[in-house]
Write an enzyme that holds these catalytic residues in place. Structure first.
Site, PDB file in Angstrom:
ATOM      1  N   MET A  92       0.808  -1.217   0.000  1.00  0.00           N
ATOM      2  CA  MET A  92       0.000   0.000   0.000  1.00  0.00           C
ATOM      3  C   MET A  92       0.842   1.268   0.000  1.00  0.00           C
ATOM      4  SD  MET A  92      -2.870  -1.214  -0.415  1.00  0.00           S
ATOM      5  CE  MET A  92      -4.055  -2.494  -0.078  1.00  0.00           C
ATOM      6  N   ARG A  93       1.725   1.386  -0.981  1.00  0.00           N
ATOM      7  CA  ARG A  93       2.525   2.605  -1.169  1.00  0.00           C
ATOM      8  C   ARG A  93       2.540   2.928  -2.651  1.00  0.00           C
ATOM      9  NH1 ARG A  93       5.202   5.684   2.813  1.00  0.00           N
ATOM     10  NH2 ARG A  93       6.803   6.098   1.268  1.00  0.00           N
ATOM     11  N   ASN A 109       1.054  -5.129 -10.254  1.00  0.00           N
ATOM     12  CA  ASN A 109       0.209  -4.990  -9.069  1.00  0.00           C
ATOM     13  C   ASN A 109      -1.145  -5.641  -9.317  1.00  0.00           C
ATOM     14  OD1 ASN A 109      -0.645  -3.894  -6.498  1.00  0.00           O
ATOM     15  ND2 ASN A 109      -1.834  -2.376  -7.636  1.00  0.00           N
ATOM     16  N   HIS A 111      -5.243  -5.404  -8.220  1.00  0.00           N
ATOM     17  CA  HIS A 111      -6.190  -4.413  -7.692  1.00  0.00           C
ATOM     18  C   HIS A 111      -7.584  -5.044  -7.713  1.00  0.00           C
ATOM     19  CE1 HIS A 111      -7.572  -0.322  -6.913  1.00  0.00           C
ATOM     20  NE2 HIS A 111      -8.444  -0.441  -7.899  1.00  0.00           N
TER      21      HIS A 111
END
Ligand code: GAR
Length: 201
Positions: A92-93, A109, A111
């Site tokens: 979470m960056r 990533n 999502h």
């Protein structure tokens, strides 16, 4: 064999599934190995899970640090493991050009929603509160934006029957755990085919 670095911030269930899939009989067997799991949060549950699976784990704390300082440390750690693919799994960056330039098109990533419709944290809550019949889990390359990088693949998951956000999350995460490894597999197989073609030309 490709080397993966998995970056997490929390429970690490996607990370766990990927590690399992690299083991004998798994869909990633012989294609890649998880070289390291890195968390930016010292108390991330996923760190213990990775340790129990025999994967090297490292914490690079991000709290109270500038993005650049944090990512320079992250780069130093990553250099030691030489990953060909960096897999964000609940990390979470938002990454800055320090990382995205060093690993252009090598960071992916997952999502919980269609990244063209919803970005940021809380994708399953958003899908539930907006009464979506389906959520479109997205795997995408990372760029400097918040969930804005080029889409690699999507999977539609029915959530119409879910009674609350917890159920949506449960159904969605179960799908993610299968889908992420499938997408990684496709990427690695494509890469291998390219290498064979190049070697033959
Ligand atoms: C997953 O649902 C993932 O899609 C989401 O965080 C969860 C991590 O779960 N990521 C994002 O929302 C990124 N914008 P996990 O730690 O159990 O793998």
């Amino acid at each position: 064999m490709q080397r993966l670095a998995i970056l997490i911030s929390g429970s690490g269930t996607n990370m766990e599934a990927i590690v399992h899939n690299t083991q004998p009989g798994g869909m990633l067997e012989g294609l890649c190995q998880v070289a390291v799991v890195i968390s930016n949060k010292p108390n991330a549950l996923g760190l213990e899970k990775a340790k129990a699976l025999g994967i090297p784990v490292i914490c690079v704390p991000s709290a109270g640090r500038s993005r650049e300082d944090f990512e320079n440390d992250l780069l130093d750690v990553l250099k030691g493991y030489q990953p060909g693919l960096i897999v964000l799994a609940g990390f979470m960056r938002v990454l800055s050009p320090v990382m995205t330039n060093a690993y252009r098109n090598q960071i992916i990533n997952i999502h919980p929603a269609d990244t063209r419709a919803f970005q940021g944290v809380g994708g399953y809550r958003w899908a539930y509160e907006n009464g979506l019949k389906q959520t479109h889990i997205t795997v995408h390359y990372i760029d400097e934006g918040v969930d804005t990088g080029p889409i690699i693949d999507q999977m539609s998951v029915d959530i119409e029957q879910c009674k609350n956000v917890e159920e949506v999350t449960q159904v969605g995460l179960a799908a993610e755990r299968l889908f992420y490894s499938k997408v990684i597999r496709n990427l690695l197989v494509k890469e291998l085919k390219k290498e064979v073609l190049c070697a033959g030309s």
